[in-house]
Design a protein around this motif. Structure first.
Motif: not given
Length: 259
Positions: A7-17, A231-236, A238-241
């Motif tokens: 409910k409070s945006d305490g979760m975060e998405l990482y992204y893997q290409p 290819i790449s680890k999952p990244k937050p 800022d890093e995936i950008n």
């Protein structure tokens, strides 16, 4: 604590290409949820997803992922980074009341281009209620949202369900990919899935690619996309950008330390 985090945006998405093997710059990323706990630090999905499923929090969590990933996908396209985004969903999510209408509203809100967003569901989850799941997935696919079967080959379901779905993609489970070098049957399974998917007009993603040997073998098999630490680890974000900008400017830069 988990309820509060959702409910409070305490979760975060990482992204893997997920990189296309023909060298083109068509690129997808899979959104992977993390819990950045204020005391425990980074908590990984295998520690909190079962809790979310048992407590019923998996539904609000999934809606959070859907909106956060759509918003990020739209932002990338606005910034000139034409990356596609996929997320994992549960079978329970597909049974939600007005799920199609709510997803459609989010697509309109963030003005997502067609076929830039994909929903992944595992075989076993799909078979919990195949009729309802199929109906909902077909309606979502009609909205130009892609549908992918994740961890393909690990379920106990009949292949017959494939003909009743409007699918776009199959993802080969990492256990088969990582076993190709050691077990001949794993290579046969991977090649068979690729051939079958292509005959059905589907693209194929191989997960768990961790070295050049796997890359070369999958390339020879005609696999479309690969995903993994090679290819790449999952990244937050800022890093995936940074990774995405490098990719679109200079092509793929492998994680050479993992080769």
């Amino acid at each position: 604590e988990l309820n509060h985090a959702i409910k409070s945006d305490g979760m975060e998405l990482y992204y893997q290409p997920q990189v296309q093997m023909d060298g083109s710059q068509r690129l997808s990323v899979e959104a992977l949820i993390r819990w950045n706990h204020p005391q425990r630090g980074m908590v990984f999905p295998d520690q909190f997803i079962p809790l979310a499923e048992d407590s019923g929090l998996i539904i609000p969590m999934t809606w959070w992922v859907v909106e956060a990933s759509m918003k990020q996908c739209a932002r990338w396209h606005q910034d000139g980074l034409p990356v596609n985004v996929s997320i994992n969903i549960s079978a329970n999510f597909l049974q939600e009341e007005l799920v199609v209408e709510r997803v459609a509203e989010l697509v309109r809100t963030y003005q997502l281009p067609d076929h830039t967003f994909a929903l992944e569901i595992t075989e076993n989850m799909l078979m919990n209620d195949p009729h309802q799941a199929s109906k909902t997935l077909i309606e979502l696919n009609a909205m130009n949202i892609d549908v992918s079967i994740d961890d393909f080959g690990t379920g106990y379901s009949s292949l017959a369900y494939l003909k009743h779905l409007e699918l776009d993609e199959l993802k080969i489970d990492r256990s088969f990919v990582m076993g190709m070098s050691e077990y001949k049957n794993d290579s046969v399974i991977v090649q068979t899935v690729i051939d079958m998917a292509h005959n059905m007009g589907l693209r194929v993603v191989a997960e768990g690619v961790e070295n050049r040997q796997d890359w070369d073998r999958l390339d020879g098999m005609g696999c479309d996309f690969i995903q993994g630490y090679f290819i790449s680890k999952p990244k937050p974000v800022d890093e995936i950008n940074i990774w995405l900008k490098e990719f679109y400017q200079h092509g793929m830069q492998l994680d050479l330390g993992l080769n």
